[in-house]
Design a protein around this motif. Sequence first.
Motif, PDB file in Angstrom:
ATOM      1  N   SER A 427      10.336  62.605  16.272  1.00 20.55           N
ATOM      2  CA  SER A 427      10.430  61.725  15.104  1.00 20.55           C
ATOM      3  C   SER A 427      10.087  60.290  15.474  1.00 20.55           C
ATOM      4  O   SER A 427       9.385  59.581  14.733  1.00 20.55           O
ATOM      5  N   ASN A 430       6.255  60.055  16.153  1.00 19.72           N
ATOM      6  CA  ASN A 430       5.461  60.065  14.920  1.00 19.72           C
ATOM      7  C   ASN A 430       5.550  58.741  14.167  1.00 19.72           C
ATOM      8  O   ASN A 430       4.583  58.293  13.547  1.00 19.72           O
ATOM      9  N   SER A 433       3.061  56.493  16.038  1.00 16.96           N
ATOM     10  CA  SER A 433       1.705  56.970  16.334  1.00 16.96           C
ATOM     11  C   SER A 433       0.949  57.129  15.023  1.00 16.96           C
ATOM     12  O   SER A 433       1.261  58.030  14.229  1.00 16.96           O
ATOM     13  N   LYS A 437       0.009  63.205  15.434  1.00 22.53           N
ATOM     14  CA  LYS A 437       1.350  63.560  14.981  1.00 22.53           C
ATOM     15  C   LYS A 437       1.802  64.841  15.692  1.00 22.53           C
ATOM     16  O   LYS A 437       1.010  65.753  15.916  1.00 22.53           O
ATOM     17  N   LYS A 438       3.076  64.866  16.007  1.00 22.05           N
ATOM     18  CA  LYS A 438       3.645  66.033  16.654  1.00 22.05           C
ATOM     19  C   LYS A 438       4.511  66.817  15.654  1.00 22.05           C
ATOM     20  O   LYS A 438       5.072  66.226  14.725  1.00 22.05           O
ATOM     21  N   GLU A 624       0.534  69.300  18.503  1.00 23.52           N
ATOM     22  CA  GLU A 624      -0.009  67.988  18.181  1.00 23.52           C
ATOM     23  C   GLU A 624      -1.187  68.189  17.243  1.00 23.52           C
ATOM     24  O   GLU A 624      -1.981  69.119  17.422  1.00 23.52           O
ATOM     25  N   THR A 627      -4.822  63.598  12.896  1.00 25.58           N
ATOM     26  CA  THR A 627      -4.927  63.466  11.439  1.00 25.58           C
ATOM     27  C   THR A 627      -6.310  63.003  10.988  1.00 25.58           C
ATOM     28  O   THR A 627      -6.623  63.060   9.797  1.00 25.58           O
ATOM     29  N   ALA A 738       4.272  68.760  11.490  1.00 26.62           N
ATOM     30  CA  ALA A 738       3.493  67.586  11.876  1.00 26.62           C
ATOM     31  C   ALA A 738       2.835  66.946  10.653  1.00 26.62           C
ATOM     32  O   ALA A 738       2.806  65.710  10.515  1.00 26.62           O
ATOM     33  N   SER A 741       5.264  64.983   8.580  1.00 29.19           N
ATOM     34  CA  SER A 741       5.696  63.694   9.150  1.00 29.19           C
ATOM     35  C   SER A 741       4.899  62.523   8.573  1.00 29.19           C
ATOM     36  O   SER A 741       5.364  61.389   8.589  1.00 29.19           O
ATOM     37  N   VAL A 742       3.700  62.793   8.049  1.00 27.22           N
ATOM     38  CA  VAL A 742       2.887  61.740   7.447  1.00 27.22           C
ATOM     39  C   VAL A 742       3.608  61.129   6.239  1.00 27.22           C
ATOM     40  O   VAL A 742       3.457  59.952   5.945  1.00 27.22           O
ATOM     41  N   ASN A 744       6.874  61.037   6.096  1.00 25.15           N
ATOM     42  CA  ASN A 744       8.249  60.880   6.588  1.00 25.15           C
ATOM     43  C   ASN A 744       9.112  62.063   6.148  1.00 25.15           C
ATOM     44  O   ASN A 744      10.278  61.916   5.815  1.00 25.15           O
TER      45      ASN A 744
END
Length: 778
Positions: A427, A430, A433, A437-438, A624, A627, A738, A741-742, A744
């Motif tokens: 978290s 990400n 970065s 993204k992981k 990983e 993007t 992953a 995570s873009v 959140n």
Amino acid sequence: MRKLIDTPLASPVHEKHKPSVHESAIAHVTGQAIYVDDKVEPLDCAYAAIGLTARASGSVKTLDLAAVREAEGVVDVITINDVPGMRDIAPVFDGDPVFVDDKIKFWGQPLFAVLAQTTDLARRAAKLAKVTYEDASPCLDTEVAHKDKRYVRPPLQMVRDGATTQKSAHRVSNTFTIGGQEHLYLEGQVSMAVPDEEGMLIYTSSQHPSEVQKLVAEVLDWPLHKITVDMRRMGGGFGGKETQAAQWACIAAIFAHRQKRAVKLRLPRQTDMMATGKRHPFTNTYAAEIDAKGNILHCDMTLLGNCGHSPDLSDAIVDRAMFHADNAYFYPSANISGYRCQTNMVSHTAFRGFGGPQGMMAAEAMLDDIARKIGADPLSVRKQNLYSADGTDTTHYGMQVENNLLHDIISTLENDCDYWQRRAAISEFNANSPYIKKGLALTPVKFGISFTAKHLNQAGALVHVYTDGSIQVNHGGTEMGQGLHSKIQIIAAREFGVALDAVRVTATRTDKVPNTSPTAASSGTDLNGKAVQNACQIILENLITFLAKKYDTQEENITFDSGYVGVGAHSLPFAEVVQDAYMHRVSLSSTGFYKTPKIHYNRDTGKGRPFFYFAFGAACSEVEIDTLTGENRVTRVDILHDVGTSIHPEIDIGQIEGAFIQGMGWLTTEDLKWDEQGQLISNNPATYKIPAIGDTPSHFKVKLFDRANAEDSIYHSKAVGEPPFMLAISVWCAIRDAIASVSNYQVSPTLNAPATPEEIIRSLRGVSTTQGSGNESS
């Protein structure tokens, strides 16, 4: 008479029979292992090739084979009109003609076959056919087929009416597609038919020799006793040789019968990929009502299986997808519908997992969506929805989940792989970065073991003890690299208390063990191991009875261990006892038989116990993604998997590793593509990408969960062929993680499988457009 007790092997494996290598390992690596194409051919052997249709639908207007017949080296040409017996070679339900009959069913359907003096001449001649077509528009889309009610078999529903007074706090829903998968076995489809004075001997690379025997007999209009099928080993099968190996044996047999000479038919890779079925593509839709904590209250699922043009095994495959649409989770109320959609594609067929993976994908996608909806970690939501012993231990089809190991497996794995520490670190990574993204996911597997067609859950064996103390074993299972013969060798050696090299497992043959089931459904060792044990124990009882009488002792005082037989105070070499028994006319040969107990299922009601037991497991995968390009990489995998008391730990670990990588390929790189006319264009290894050695995660650890099977399986082991394939769903879920995570983790992305770079970019764009929109799937 002494009762022979089936006790588990000492953990992890009985020291006296600790295996070092696969029974054919040396032959494999030195090139001495004989596959069908390696067999010495009779001097007059001829070679066949197939002519395929260049349309996906319609009919043949004209078929001019004059140039084919006149080509160099050509011996014979046949079409559907030259089949002397039954023309339909479908395994269960009609729909699979040997060649095109009245209608074209798919692009690449066998239209005719040519026989020539060499393989090259046969393949060249097959290209000289002149064909004209009456065109018709093909159906190539699963959802269109569903809308038009084009089904190869009737739909089925499994319903649990578990009405609750608890009110739903949230609803999640989504639709996504899952691609098929090419088997891409290293050894392609191949058969050789050799006529002899007793009928015909068929060498074939098949998981189901008895079905090949039956279908060859039917197309020739012969009784089964005139056909013998021999199968020593396959170079991979994965389900692709369960039903679809028979067609090539039948064509070779027709030629062999017509020409009274041996005939070999080996498909080139491109023909193999075009003319044989794949894993079923699916379109899954789910909608779940949940409470505020993320507990499932009710779910509706619609599973659309793309079956291709005919039923093949699709009825049972979609059934199994429905059985496993829960994976590891309790649904208090559920309505699960399965549709067997008909398209103008090759008839899709068995593939490792047999529909189970496609069903589990719906469950795991839904659990991810629930977690994102309530803002919780997916692992926490998964754990709280697991089947438990508090009254939430019965599936939607009415089977109790007994001896559930998932709580222990998941808690052990999450601690061993440092899940929560890594979740926090990912978290943070990400958040800082912008482009890489992981993702992290830990997913469980609960997989039912047994054929869902009850009559297939039986096996036979034949065991001979020779007068020098050596033992020959034959059984109905087939060896395709999975180590079945190695495990059978261990079982026979343990039963007689002799060294492994005293036992020889011979080629599977229909004249030794008849009416066999396919080696499929992860049941090879379960069924055949028990049948071999039964045969061994009958011979042992004969020896024990003889020795007890000769030495005037109780049967309980007789033991077999380390190549010796203990008879009271005497310790006699096993070979000496066998020779003595032979001189006293004691039978040293026996058949064995086994049928799986406890199983039953009423398809009309959708209720029963279709499985003898469940195999469990869990995997934690870290990935990983880029993007900007959509590229992805699996960086770490930790697996803890339940195989009961392992008969051969090295083979079991190898099966888990191989299954996982194969599943990872299905969900990330293996992208089947058909053009608008219905032609498969990903029809060779250059256009269809399976995982390479470089795709293997640098951190890849597999551990066996050391717990004996509570059911009376062979030595209380568990099946290992199919269950670990579905551990790879953790990779797909980690990619979704992953992508999420873009936003959140506020949006749960729609991600079709396989998650190719193009699909990941598509999913990322979807997350960007729905962020903050309150989309139903988030």
